[in-house]
Structure formats: C-alpha cells, structure tokens
Design an enzyme around this catalytic site. Structure first.
Site, PDB file in Angstrom:
ATOM      1  N   GLY A  71     -41.661  50.184 -65.600  1.00 47.59           N
ATOM      2  CA  GLY A  71     -41.880  48.824 -65.118  1.00 47.59           C
ATOM      3  C   GLY A  71     -41.160  47.803 -65.965  1.00 47.59           C
ATOM      4  CG  ASP A  72     -40.131  45.440 -69.457  1.00 53.62           C
ATOM      5  OD1 ASP A  72     -38.921  45.157 -69.536  1.00 53.62           O
ATOM      6  OD2 ASP A  72     -41.031  44.630 -69.746  1.00 53.62           O
ATOM      7  CG  ASP A  73     -35.630  45.946 -70.545  1.00 61.94           C
ATOM      8  OD1 ASP A  73     -35.261  45.552 -69.414  1.00 61.94           O
ATOM      9  OD2 ASP A  73     -35.889  45.161 -71.480  1.00 61.94           O
TER      10      ASP A  73
END
Ligand SMILES: *[C@@H]1O[C@H](CO)[C@@H](O)[C@H](O)[C@H]1NC(C)=O
Ligand SMILES: *[C@@H]1O[C@H](CO)[C@@H](O)[C@H](O)[C@H]1NC(C)=O
Ligand SMILES: *[C@@H]1O[C@H](CO)[C@@H](O)[C@H](O)[C@H]1NC(C)=O
Ligand SMILES: *[C@@H]1O[C@H](CO)[C@@H](O)[C@H](O)[C@H]1NC(C)=O
Ligand SMILES: *[C@@H]1O[C@H](CO)[C@@H](O)[C@H](O)[C@H]1NC(C)=O
Ligand SMILES: *[C@@H]1O[C@H](CO)[C@@H](O)[C@H](O)[C@H]1NC(C)=O
Ligand SMILES: *[C@@H]1O[C@H](CO)[C@@H](O)[C@H](O)[C@H]1NC(C)=O
Ligand SMILES: *[C@@H]1O[C@H](CO)[C@@H](O)[C@H](O)[C@H]1NC(C)=O
Ligand SMILES: *[C@@H]1O[C@H](CO)[C@@H](O)[C@H](O)[C@H]1NC(C)=O
Length: 453
Positions: free
Chosen positions: A242-244
C-alpha cells in the site's frame, strides 16, 4: 565441596549454550546449536500467546554467540506472540508452513524510544510502539527458512491509524538498528502494521528471495526501507504493498541533518513491484543524512504509480546523488518519472528553511513502459534545481486515456537521448548514453548459506 561442585555446574550450565536438534547441513553460515521454539514451551495453535517463549529462546540462544552460533527453528504452525528481539550469531528459521503471528492486543506492544535521526515517531510525536521483531547492535543475523511467514496482522493498526485513535507511532514489522552482516532470505512478510523491513544504521545487509504482501490500500506498508544504511543488496524480491515497494531514507529534517548518516552503496536487482498508489522505489522523502550510490537494475513494476521517484523538500537538507537505474519493464504507470520538490511533512516547527537538498546525478537507461498516463512529472525546488538528470533509451507507450501534456518540468536540468515521447526542453539537450558504474559492490557473503534445520 559438594556445594562448590553444584555451583560450578550451575556456572557451566549458564556459560554453555543449548544443545538441541542438529542441523541437516553444515557450511558457512550454518549454526552449531539448534533448538525449536517448542523447546521453550511455545504452542502453535494461533491462540496461545508465546511472547515469553520467544524471549526465553533468544535469551538462551544468545549464550551460543561465542560458540558457533544458534538457530531457532519455528516448525509448521501458527505461533502468536508479542514483539521480540533477536540476538547476534543467530538464525531465525521458519520451516514450510510456519507462521509467526503478531499479537493484535496493543497492550502487548511496549513503547520504545524514537530514532535519533527522526527526533520523534513518524506517525505521532514522542515515543513509538515497539517493532514486532527488533534488534540493536547485532552482528551476523539470518532470517530464512522454507518460505515461512511473518504476519503483522496489521488490520487493527491501519484501522486505528486512519480513525486517529493511536497516541503513538505504529511499530515496524522488522527493525534492526546499528547492526551488521544481516541476511534475510526465503521468507514472506505479510500485513505489517506500518513499514515492513526497516534497516537503520546498518551495514552489509542482503535481502534475497523475500515476498512482501500487504493490501494495496493499507496505510504506509512500505516494503523495504534501508535508512541511514550502507552496503544493502536487495535481489529477487516480490513486493505488493500500500506504499512504496522500496524506500531509501536517511533521517528527517534537522534530526537527520544532525545525525548525518547517509544511505549509500545500495543495489536493487530483479525486483517485482505492485503498488498502485506509490513508487516502485522512492528515494526519500526523509533523506536529510543524504542518499548516494544507488544502483537499480533488471526490475519490473506493474500497476504502480511511478518507477524510481525522488521525494524531497525545503527543510530536508542532505542530498540525493549518483543514482543509476537501468533496464526497467513497466506496465500501467501513472508517471514513469516523478520527482517532487515540495514533499512537505516536517517533524515539528524547527525545520530550517535554509536547509536545501542537493539533488544531482540521476541516470535512467533502457526503460520500456506500457500503458502510461504521463511520462514525466519533474518538479525540482525553486532556486535549488535538481540537476544532472540523464535519460537514455526510454520508451513510454501511452494509455488510451493518457495526458495531452506528457512532460511537465520545473526546476530541473538534464540531458536526454533516445527518449519517447519527446521530453521537455529542460531535458532537451542531446546527451550521450547515461552512465552506470562498471564495478560490482561487494555486499554479503560470496554465496548465500544453504542450511536447513
Ligand atoms: C528490544 O530491544 C530494545 C533495545 O534495543 C528495547 O528497547 C526493547 O524493549 C526490546 N524489546 C523487547 C520486546 O524485549
Ligand atoms: C547501540 O550502539 C549505539 C551506537 O554505538 C549506541 O548509541 C547505543 O546505545 C547502543 N544500543 C544498545 C541497545 O546497546
Ligand atoms: C512464498 O510464499 C508466498 C506467500 O504464500 C508466495 O506468494 C510465494 O510465491 C512463495 N515463494 C516461493 C518461492 O515459493
Ligand atoms: C558481510 O556479511 C556476510 C555475512 O552475511 C559476511 O560473510 C561478509 O564477510 C561481510 N562482509 C563484510 C565486508 O563485512
Ligand atoms: C507549529 O506551529 C503551528 C502554528 O504556528 C501550531 O499550531 C502547531 O501546534 C505547531 N506545531 C508544533 C509541533 O509545535
Ligand atoms: C533500449 O532498451 C531496450 C529495453 O527497453 C533494450 O531492449 C534495447 O537493447 C536498448 N537499446 C540499446 C541500443 O541499448
Ligand atoms: C491501462 O491503464 C489504465 C489506467 O490508466 C487501466 O485502467 C487499464 O486497465 C490498463 N490497461 C491494461 C491493459 O492494463
Ligand atoms: C506543472 O507542474 C507545476 C509544478 O508542479 C504545476 O504548478 C503545474 O500546475 C503543472 N502543470 C500542469 C499543466 O499540470
Ligand atoms: C534461498 O533459496 C535459494 C533458492 O532455493 C537458495 O539458493 C538460497 O541458498 C536460500 N537462502 C538461504 C539463506 O538459505
């Protein structure tokens, strides 16, 4: 005499380390002493809380550090536990079907000090919740096995974070501080409360054959974050988050500037990333100790917002330089290239408005992208341009609903050759092919240890 003998026996028992089941192979990196988590009373029913068993096991096996080291074997089963720390000359070995489950009861998570290079917790000021698996000042740690799973059961944390119900910063799934000679291989990490793997102030780290999975809308579930760390190799990893997928960092504003420890000599190869709302690899935004000598090769991103993104802003200070990227295959990207000069997010009101980051020497070679909305969103900092950008042999095939404006460049300078669609005038000068270092960085052992327990 007899009491003396008893006392001597006790001293020996304390000094000598455990002898348990044997290893089924020997060689570099294989441990002399092997115990199972069940030897310390753990129950793998997914319900029994095994925090004390993990603490006892690590305390016991830490005594083997000077005698060939120890492996703690986690057999098939579901092993619920609160946070625990690792020790030196130690292997945590997860057999096929083993799953270590993080407790969802916040009372099981003690508070620990914030990182000196951040000055406070990342989500909230002040201290932070413990990491699930931690360790400080360690040497020679291996986490491996037959693709067992470390499951952060992060849903409760994401919900509470989004509902603003948390007083303290969430813990990371694995955080090693001031440690060296680390191997993480053939394990799966799922549903971290926040970032997954956070190596901070570490040196000589190999991460290989690791799977990291989190729902694509989970909050801040970065995959791998080398932070103020040197000589880090990340190979053959598969990350959905859900992020980098990877974020290289080095401390936050005035705290990171003061701590002054860069992230450098980092290699990423054969990464596969899916991250629809974030980058395949981000450099920053916390980069105040500097980021340099980053080499990314032979990697794939699918349905990911951008590829190798630079994030910084006024107040960060530090630098991002000597970044080399070659041979990327990208599919369904919002921006192939994204640089951000106004990231925002400051630890407090004491950031120095004169602390301007230096971003220079950023090379991208041989990039083929399909289904792209916009080729480049390139935004440096007014009066502090990002310079020395070089792009060669880049093709972005556009999505049916692509933007009319394919490049938007402000406060950036560089050269481009063989780039399609035709780049902005700031990158317009005809350049030579960009450079990629010829030398090979020496990171980790010459060959990964092959030990099964
Ligand atoms: C892990 O070690 C850190 C110090 O590095 C300490 O603050 C923390 O309490 C320890 N956590 C556990 C669960 O023992
Ligand atoms: C680890 O090493 C750092 C840097 O040398 C030191 O500041 C810190 O107190 C040590 N932490 C522990 C838990 O030993
Ligand atoms: C490891 O397990 C994960 C999660 O079950 C799976 O997605 C991955 O393909 C497995 N990797 C290997 C090499 O078997
Ligand atoms: C790096 O760590 C590995 C073990 O993971 C060790 O074999 C190697 O000697 C270390 N290299 C350096 C330069 O310290
Ligand atoms: C920063 O300043 C703003 C307004 O000037 C204030 O509302 C806020 O509480 C301050 N934040 C901190 C962390 O001091
Ligand atoms: C350009 O990049 C593509 C991959 O995108 C690669 O197949 C090709 O060999 C490269 N061309 C040159 C001249 O290096
Ligand atoms: C292309 O990208 C769009 C988003 O711009 C997406 O909705 C669509 O599914 C993608 N097409 C393919 C074939 O992946
Ligand atoms: C181009 O980027 C600048 C700086 O980020 C922004 O202000 C501007 O709105 C962008 N223009 C377009 C057409 O997107
Ligand atoms: C992980 O698996 C690969 C492929 O099976 C193997 O070569 C490697 O040695 C394993 N890593 C460890 C640390 O056992």
């Amino acid at each position: 005499m007899a009491t003396r003998r008893v006392a001597l026996a006790m001293v020996l028992a304390l000094a000598l380390c455990a002898v348990g089941i044997g290893a089924s192979s020997r060689g570099p990196g294989c441990r002399k002493h092997v115990k199972r988590i069940t030897d310390y009373g753990a129950v793998g029913d997914g319900k029994t809380l095994n925090t004390a068993a993990f603490a006892r096991a690590v305390a016991d096996l830490s005594r083997c550090a000077g005698d060939g080291g120890a492996a703690l074997v986690v057999p098939a089963g579901r092993w619920l536990t609160g946070p625990f720390n690792l020790t030196s000359h130690f292997t945590l070995y997860l057999r096929h079907g083993a799953e270590i489950l993080a407790s969802q009861d916040l009372n099981d998570w003690p508070l620990i000090a914030p990182l000196p290079s951040y000055g406070r917790g990342r989500d909230e000021p002040g201290p932070r919740y413990s990491n699930f698996i931690g360790g400080s000042n360690l040497t020679d740690v291996i986490i491996s096995g037959q693709n067992g799973t470390i499951n952060g059961q992060g849903q409760v944390w994401w919900d509470k974070y989004r509902a603003k119900e948390l007083t303290y910063t969430r813990g990371y799934l694995l955080e090693l501080l001031y440690s060296r000679d680390i191997i993480i291989s053939n394990v799966t990490f799922v549903d971290a409360p926040s970032w997954n793997l956070h190596h901070t102030y570490c040196n000589n780290v190999t991460i290989s054959g690791v799977t990291i999975l989190a729902p694509i809308h989970s909050a801040n579930t970065d995959g791998i974050d080398p932070d103020s760390s040197s000589h880090v190799k990340i190979e053959d990893c598969y990350i959905v988050s859900g992020d980098d997928c990877i974020a290289v960092k080095s401390g936050w504003d005035e705290y990171g500037i003061r701590f002054n420890m860069p992230s450098q000599h980092i290699v990423v190869r054969r990464l596969t990333c899916i991250s629809p709302t974030s980058a395949m690899i981000a450099l920053g935004s916390e980069m105040s100790g500097g980021i340099q000598d980053i080499r990314v090769e032979d990697s794939i991103a699918i349905n990911t917002e951008s590829a190798v993104r630079i994030k910084s802003g006024v107040g960060r200070g530090g630098f991002v330089r000597d970044v080399f990227v070659r041979n990327l295959r990208l599919h369904t990207m919002k921006w192939v290239f994204w640089m951000t000069g106004n990231y925002g997010q400051h630890p407090d009101n004491s950031s120095d408005p004169k602390a301007l980051p230096v971003v220079t020497g950023i090379n991208y070679i041989d990039v083929l992208a399909e289904n792209v909305t916009m080729a480049g969103r390139m935004e440096g900092i007014p009066n502090d341009p990002y310079t020395g950008i070089c792009m060669s042999n880049i093709t972005a095939h556009l999505a049916p609903k692509a933007k009319k404006l394919q490049w938007n460049c402000t406060d950036v300078q560089g050269v481009a050759s063989g780039v399609w669609p035709k780049p902005c005038p700031q990158l317009g000068a005809v350049g030579k092919p960009c450079t990629f270092p010829e030398d090979e960085l020496v990171i980790g052992p010459p060959e990964l240890p092959k030990c099964t327990y």
